[in-house]
Design a protein around this motif. Sequence first.
Motif, PDB file in Angstrom:
ATOM      1  N   ASN A  97       0.833  -1.213   0.000  1.00 16.18           N
ATOM      2  CA  ASN A  97       0.000   0.000   0.000  1.00 16.18           C
ATOM      3  C   ASN A  97       0.864   1.258   0.000  1.00 16.18           C
ATOM      4  OD1 ASN A  97       1.037  -0.029   2.584  1.00 16.18           O
ATOM      5  ND2 ASN A  97      -0.924   0.372   3.612  1.00 16.18           N
ATOM      6  N   THR A  98       2.108   1.136  -0.434  1.00 19.65           N
ATOM      7  CA  THR A  98       3.049   2.254  -0.352  1.00 19.65           C
ATOM      8  C   THR A  98       2.582   3.462  -1.160  1.00 19.65           C
ATOM      9  OG1 THR A  98       4.844   0.663  -0.115  1.00 19.65           O
ATOM     10  CG2 THR A  98       5.446   2.923  -0.664  1.00 19.65           C
ATOM     11  N   VAL A  99       2.069   3.227  -2.356  1.00 15.31           N
ATOM     12  CA  VAL A  99       1.607   4.345  -3.176  1.00 15.31           C
ATOM     13  C   VAL A  99       0.537   5.143  -2.438  1.00 15.31           C
ATOM     14  CG1 VAL A  99       0.349   4.977  -5.277  1.00 15.31           C
ATOM     15  CG2 VAL A  99       2.209   3.306  -5.386  1.00 15.31           C
ATOM     16  N   GLU A 100      -0.412   4.453  -1.857  1.00 13.45           N
ATOM     17  CA  GLU A 100      -1.496   5.160  -1.159  1.00 13.45           C
ATOM     18  C   GLU A 100      -0.989   5.860   0.088  1.00 13.45           C
ATOM     19  OE1 GLU A 100      -6.120   4.494   0.275  1.00 13.45           O
ATOM     20  OE2 GLU A 100      -4.906   2.768  -0.330  1.00 13.45           O
ATOM     21  N   ARG A 101      -0.076   5.230   0.826  1.00 11.68           N
ATOM     22  CA  ARG A 101       0.457   5.859   2.036  1.00 11.68           C
ATOM     23  C   ARG A 101       1.170   7.169   1.719  1.00 11.68           C
ATOM     24  NH1 ARG A 101       4.399   4.096   4.478  1.00 11.68           N
ATOM     25  NH2 ARG A 101       5.151   2.470   3.068  1.00 11.68           N
ATOM     26  N   ILE A 102       1.875   7.214   0.605  1.00 15.74           N
ATOM     27  CA  ILE A 102       2.679   8.396   0.294  1.00 15.74           C
ATOM     28  C   ILE A 102       1.897   9.443  -0.503  1.00 15.74           C
ATOM     29  CG2 ILE A 102       4.721   9.207  -0.974  1.00 15.74           C
ATOM     30  CD1 ILE A 102       6.103   6.621  -0.194  1.00 15.74           C
ATOM     31  N   THR A 103       1.063   8.997  -1.446  1.00 15.02           N
ATOM     32  CA  THR A 103       0.357   9.956  -2.303  1.00 15.02           C
ATOM     33  C   THR A 103      -1.031  10.320  -1.792  1.00 15.02           C
ATOM     34  OG1 THR A 103      -0.701   8.275  -3.706  1.00 15.02           O
ATOM     35  CG2 THR A 103       1.548   8.970  -4.289  1.00 15.02           C
ATOM     36  N   GLY A 104      -1.612   9.451  -0.946  1.00 14.35           N
ATOM     37  CA  GLY A 104      -2.951   9.724  -0.444  1.00 14.35           C
ATOM     38  C   GLY A 104      -4.056   9.140  -1.304  1.00 14.35           C
ATOM     39  N   HIS A 105      -3.702   8.465  -2.399  1.00 15.10           N
ATOM     40  CA  HIS A 105      -4.724   7.816  -3.228  1.00 15.10           C
ATOM     41  C   HIS A 105      -4.270   6.405  -3.570  1.00 15.10           C
ATOM     42  CE1 HIS A 105      -2.398   7.946  -6.972  1.00 15.10           C
ATOM     43  NE2 HIS A 105      -2.063   9.178  -6.675  1.00 15.10           N
ATOM     44  N   PRO A 106      -5.213   5.495  -3.836  1.00 12.17           N
ATOM     45  CA  PRO A 106      -4.827   4.126  -4.185  1.00 12.17           C
ATOM     46  C   PRO A 106      -4.010   4.083  -5.466  1.00 12.17           C
ATOM     47  CG  PRO A 106      -7.174   4.258  -3.641  1.00 12.17           C
ATOM     48  CD  PRO A 106      -6.680   5.663  -3.771  1.00 12.17           C
ATOM     49  N   ALA A 107      -3.194   3.070  -5.591  1.00 14.02           N
ATOM     50  CA  ALA A 107      -2.429   2.881  -6.819  1.00 14.02           C
ATOM     51  C   ALA A 107      -3.381   2.699  -7.999  1.00 14.02           C
ATOM     52  CB  ALA A 107      -1.512   1.671  -6.678  1.00 14.02           C
ATOM     53  N   ARG A 108      -3.032   3.251  -9.129  1.00 14.85           N
ATOM     54  CA  ARG A 108      -3.854   3.156 -10.324  1.00 14.85           C
ATOM     55  C   ARG A 108      -3.794   1.736 -10.901  1.00 14.85           C
ATOM     56  NH1 ARG A 108      -1.136   8.075 -10.251  1.00 14.85           N
ATOM     57  NH2 ARG A 108      -2.331   9.948 -10.819  1.00 14.85           N
ATOM     58  N   PRO A 109      -4.925   1.185 -11.336  1.00 15.87           N
ATOM     59  CA  PRO A 109      -4.920  -0.157 -11.931  1.00 15.87           C
ATOM     60  C   PRO A 109      -4.338  -0.132 -13.334  1.00 15.87           C
ATOM     61  CG  PRO A 109      -7.115   0.774 -12.052  1.00 15.87           C
ATOM     62  CD  PRO A 109      -6.292   1.747 -11.247  1.00 15.87           C
ATOM     63  N   PHE A 110      -3.927  -1.296 -13.824  1.00 18.69           N
ATOM     64  CA  PHE A 110      -3.387  -1.382 -15.175  1.00 18.69           C
ATOM     65  C   PHE A 110      -4.388  -0.892 -16.204  1.00 18.69           C
ATOM     66  CE2 PHE A 110      -2.858  -3.635 -19.195  1.00 18.69           C
ATOM     67  CZ  PHE A 110      -1.580  -3.223 -19.539  1.00 18.69           C
ATOM     68  N   ARG A 111      -5.657  -1.144 -15.976  1.00 21.44           N
ATOM     69  CA  ARG A 111      -6.684  -0.744 -16.936  1.00 21.44           C
ATOM     70  C   ARG A 111      -6.658   0.766 -17.170  1.00 21.44           C
ATOM     71  NH1 ARG A 111     -10.986  -3.392 -19.021  1.00 21.44           N
ATOM     72  NH2 ARG A 111     -10.684  -5.110 -17.558  1.00 21.44           N
ATOM     73  N   ALA A 112      -6.355   1.535 -16.129  1.00 15.14           N
ATOM     74  CA  ALA A 112      -6.294   2.992 -16.286  1.00 15.14           C
ATOM     75  C   ALA A 112      -5.164   3.379 -17.225  1.00 15.14           C
ATOM     76  CB  ALA A 112      -6.104   3.651 -14.922  1.00 15.14           C
ATOM     77  N   TRP A 113      -4.022   2.696 -17.102  1.00 21.01           N
ATOM     78  CA  TRP A 113      -2.908   2.980 -18.014  1.00 21.01           C
ATOM     79  C   TRP A 113      -3.284   2.590 -19.434  1.00 21.01           C
ATOM     80  CZ3 TRP A 113      -0.120   0.215 -21.521  1.00 21.01           C
ATOM     81  CH2 TRP A 113       0.984   0.862 -22.069  1.00 21.01           C
ATOM     82  N   ALA A 114      -3.871   1.398 -19.597  1.00 22.22           N
ATOM     83  CA  ALA A 114      -4.245   0.930 -20.935  1.00 22.22           C
ATOM     84  C   ALA A 114      -5.218   1.871 -21.609  1.00 22.22           C
ATOM     85  CB  ALA A 114      -4.821  -0.484 -20.845  1.00 22.22           C
ATOM     86  N   ALA A 115      -6.216   2.348 -20.866  1.00 17.69           N
ATOM     87  CA  ALA A 115      -7.230   3.231 -21.431  1.00 17.69           C
ATOM     88  C   ALA A 115      -6.619   4.546 -21.897  1.00 17.69           C
ATOM     89  CB  ALA A 115      -8.331   3.482 -20.401  1.00 17.69           C
ATOM     90  N   ALA A 116      -5.555   4.978 -21.226  1.00 19.10           N
ATOM     91  CA  ALA A 116      -4.920   6.246 -21.585  1.00 19.10           C
ATOM     92  C   ALA A 116      -3.906   6.100 -22.708  1.00 19.10           C
ATOM     93  CB  ALA A 116      -4.249   6.834 -20.342  1.00 19.10           C
ATOM     94  N   HIS A 117      -3.596   4.870 -23.123  1.00 16.30           N
ATOM     95  CA  HIS A 117      -2.548   4.638 -24.114  1.00 16.30           C
ATOM     96  C   HIS A 117      -3.031   3.745 -25.260  1.00 16.30           C
ATOM     97  CE1 HIS A 117      -0.274   5.988 -20.580  1.00 16.30           C
ATOM     98  NE2 HIS A 117       0.576   6.462 -21.458  1.00 16.30           N
ATOM     99  N   LEU A 118      -4.296   3.891 -25.615  1.00 16.07           N
ATOM    100  CA  LEU A 118      -4.851   3.061 -26.682  1.00 16.07           C
ATOM    101  C   LEU A 118      -4.110   3.285 -28.008  1.00 16.07           C
ATOM    102  CD1 LEU A 118      -8.698   3.409 -26.018  1.00 16.07           C
ATOM    103  CD2 LEU A 118      -7.135   1.600 -25.274  1.00 16.07           C
ATOM    104  N   ALA A 119      -3.670   4.515 -28.243  1.00 16.17           N
ATOM    105  CA  ALA A 119      -3.003   4.819 -29.512  1.00 16.17           C
ATOM    106  C   ALA A 119      -1.706   4.047 -29.676  1.00 16.17           C
ATOM    107  CB  ALA A 119      -2.721   6.319 -29.599  1.00 16.17           C
ATOM    108  N   ASP A 120      -1.084   3.650 -28.551  1.00 17.06           N
ATOM    109  CA  ASP A 120       0.155   2.895 -28.629  1.00 17.06           C
ATOM    110  C   ASP A 120      -0.041   1.506 -29.227  1.00 17.06           C
ATOM    111  OD1 ASP A 120       1.424   5.021 -27.424  1.00 17.06           O
ATOM    112  OD2 ASP A 120       1.277   4.188 -25.415  1.00 17.06           O
TER     113      ASP A 120
END
Length: 277
Positions: free
Chosen positions: A252-275
């Motif tokens: 849970n390190t990402v959430e402890r340091i940034t204050g939000h849960p780690a982003r799922p892979f699906r979020a990355w995929a949705a933002a990089h469809l053109a790749d």
Amino acid sequence: MTVLITGARGNIGSAIVTRLAADGHAVRASARDTTTLDVPAGVETATLDLTRFAGKTLTDVETLFLYPTRGDCRDFLTAAKEAGVQYVVLLSSPASFEHGECDGPIGLVHRGVEQALADSGLRHTILYPSWLATNARRDWGEEIRAENRISLAHPDAQVSPIHLDDIAEVAAALLTEDAHRGRMQVLTGPESLTQREIAGVLAEETGRAITIAELTREQALARRAPWMPESVLAALLDASALAVGVPALLTNTVERITGHPARPFRAWAAAHLADFG
């Protein structure tokens, strides 16, 4: 004071530069070749080879992001200490401590940089990010675009893909705030997925009927990309074989340091469809 980012041409380094600049921090982005650096307005650039350090790159630098490099960076680290650098964030790899990898070619390179940093006396934190979401683009993008297929060994090996924006946020926080500056931080995505499941997410997000061609170890080695040393690919194949049927480490390190849960892979995929065409 200035934050120096080494390896600023890379995916992670450039993301950290962008994050820090957006937050209003003074940033110096460095690379061996600055002609291809694309940085936000107001960001200073500097030519820097960590293994052949010379010049005034460290002037007014308070904190430093260190991208691992092959070769001896001890002179640079000594100069950083003498220049008054207060804190370093080192990007490393779980290969430096994972079973089956810590004594392999990838683990030994990262352990060498870690040891050099420890010997320098500089206060520091080591980041250990899990499987990078961008690996899907690097390793599979061309084949998906051309043939709607992914050829790989051990498709049921489990990993916890991490979004590069999460790594950048964590690094930026550590470079500018004193909280969470422990000796090490292990960063992962929010879920353990097989590579087959990752391919399924890409298929759903892109609307492509992506198939998997499972390779033997020998076939995978024969398909080695020219930029990938054979010893490194062999080590990666060994690690993926060990990960079949074994849930990937989650923190849970990402959430402890940034204050939000780690982003799922699906979020990355949705933002990089053109790749993926």
